[in-house]
Design a protein around this motif. Structure first.
Motif, short mmCIF file in Angstrom:
data_model
loop_
_atom_site.label_atom_id
_atom_site.label_comp_id
_atom_site.label_asym_id
_atom_site.label_seq_id
_atom_site.Cartn_x
_atom_site.Cartn_y
_atom_site.Cartn_z
N CYS A 57 5.37 -2.84 1.15
CA CYS A 57 4.61 -1.64 0.78
C CYS A 57 3.92 -1.05 2.01
O CYS A 57 3.48 -1.78 2.90
N SER A 103 1.03 0.00 2.05
CA SER A 103 -0.33 -0.57 2.08
C SER A 103 -0.36 -1.85 2.91
O SER A 103 -1.35 -2.13 3.58
N HIS A 107 2.75 -7.49 -3.20
CA HIS A 107 2.14 -7.25 -4.52
C HIS A 107 3.05 -6.45 -5.43
O HIS A 107 2.66 -6.09 -6.53
N GLU A 108 4.28 -6.15 -4.97
CA GLU A 108 5.23 -5.38 -5.79
C GLU A 108 6.40 -6.30 -6.09
O GLU A 108 7.31 -6.39 -5.28
N GLU A 118 5.60 -1.24 -9.48
CA GLU A 118 4.26 -1.07 -8.90
C GLU A 118 4.11 0.27 -8.20
O GLU A 118 3.19 1.03 -8.50
ZN LIG Z 1 2.20 -1.21 -3.02
#
Ligand SMILES: [Zn+2]
Ligand SMILES: [Zn+2]
Length: 341
Positions: A38, A40, A58-59, A145
């Protein structure tokens, strides 16, 4: 298990063997089948908050490989798409069913304390995870996500069908915004982007006006030239300092500007320029279990499809190199990790 570990700002990630996180009584262990890299993660890796020892990710989606002693909704072998959080199950918010507002909520993949899914196994709260239907493959599920980030931004922006939307940046989040705007029936959907591969994908993902940002530094002008009206809403999906002020400068009076890019360093803009132009600045954040459920249903029904976003599928060993390459993306859109490749 194998995991990719952050070593510090300016250093490349390393691939290591490390212990799996311990399973709490209200948690499930997930064998990760696909995890997205990501923007992020990239932005976060350049900040002082990023601590060595962190495993990003986190995805993701996978299969339940173990369940805590108090878990009731899950069995080993279930297909699962978790939100990247784990709640305590005991605080006032948790007991009120508001588990994403848990006072002790842990966020996966942003500190050494909670291993993210650039790894073979993670633990998640049983109530922060959703059953994945057989028809939705793990790669599409890993894109839920970023779709949820876009979905939440659209909701916070109070999109109406007669809005005219300009998206700055055709990275994965900008592209999911185009998908949602099309899904909700918006007529004029423009994306401004420098990277030609991303721009080419924008029309496939829902944009009907593709603005090459190498050819104009004022996409609002180009939007107005093509549609006869200025955008009523501008989504900033870039997340670098200065982008909000540049949107304010371009915007017509009364525009809503949605900062989806979530810049993680200090940024400056002139609040008075918003006041004078009656601009509403909106900062969306996060998403809910209900958002995930809606998106799973829409993918399952074939009404939205994130598959074109997926440009590369890499092994854990390939992550350090591609993570650095993504700082200046070329033909990359959404890069997925297959930890078992
Ligand atoms: Zn993300
Ligand atoms: Zn709690």
């Amino acid at each position: 298990m194998k995991a990719v570990v952050f070593q510090g700002v300016g250093q490349t990630l390393t691939v290591e063997e490390r212990a799996e996180d311990e399973l709490a009584t209200n948690q499930i262990k997930v064998q990760v089948k696909a995890c997205g890299i990501c923007g992020s993660d990239l932005h976060f890796s350049e900040t002082k908050s990023a601590k060595p020892g962190t495993v990003f990710g986190h995805e993701f989606a996978g299969v339940v490989s173990a369940v805590g002693s108090e878990v009731s909704r899950w069995q080993v072998g279930d297909r699962v798409v978790p939100l990247p959080h784990s709640s305590c199950g005991k605080c006032t918010m948790c007991l009120a069913g508001e588990n994403l507002r848990c006072e002790n909520l842990q966020n996966m993949g942003f500190s050494p304390a909670y291993t993210g899914a650039y790894s073979q196994f993670v633990v998640v709260g049983e109530n922060e995870a959703i059953h994945l239907p057989d028809n939705v493959d793990f790669n599409r599920a890993a894109a839920i996500e970023p779709l949820a980030v876009g979905y939440e931004a659209i909701a916070k922006a109070r999109i109406q069908m007669d809005d005219a939307a300009l998206i700055i940046g055709a990275g994965p989040i900008g592209l999911t915004l185009a998908t949602w705007l099309k899904h909700f029936g918006v007529t004029h959907i423009a994306i401004s982007e420098r990277n030609e591969k991303r721009l080419a994908l924008a029309s496939q993902m829902g944009a009907n006006i593709c603005i090459n940002a190498n050819k104009t530094d004022n996409p609002v002008e180009e939007f107005t030239r093509q549609t006869g009206r200025a955008p009523s809403i501008i989504f900033e999906a870039v997340g670098i300092p200065g982008i909000i002020q540049s949107c304010i400068n371009m915007a017509e009076v009364g525009t809503r500007i949605v900062a989806v890019g979530a810049c993680q360093t200090a940024d400056t803009f002139y609040p008075v320029s918003c006041s004078v132009k009656k601009i509403e600045l909106i900062f969306p954040f996060s998403y809910s279990l209900a958002d995930y459920e809606t998106i799973i249903t829409l993918i399952n029904q074939g009404r939205i499809d994130p598959e074109p976003l997926i440009s590369h599928i890499v092994s854990l060993d390939e992550v350090p190199d591609i993570f650095e390459a993504l700082r200046n993306p070329k033909d990359h859109i959404k890069v997925l990790i297959d930890p078992w490749k």
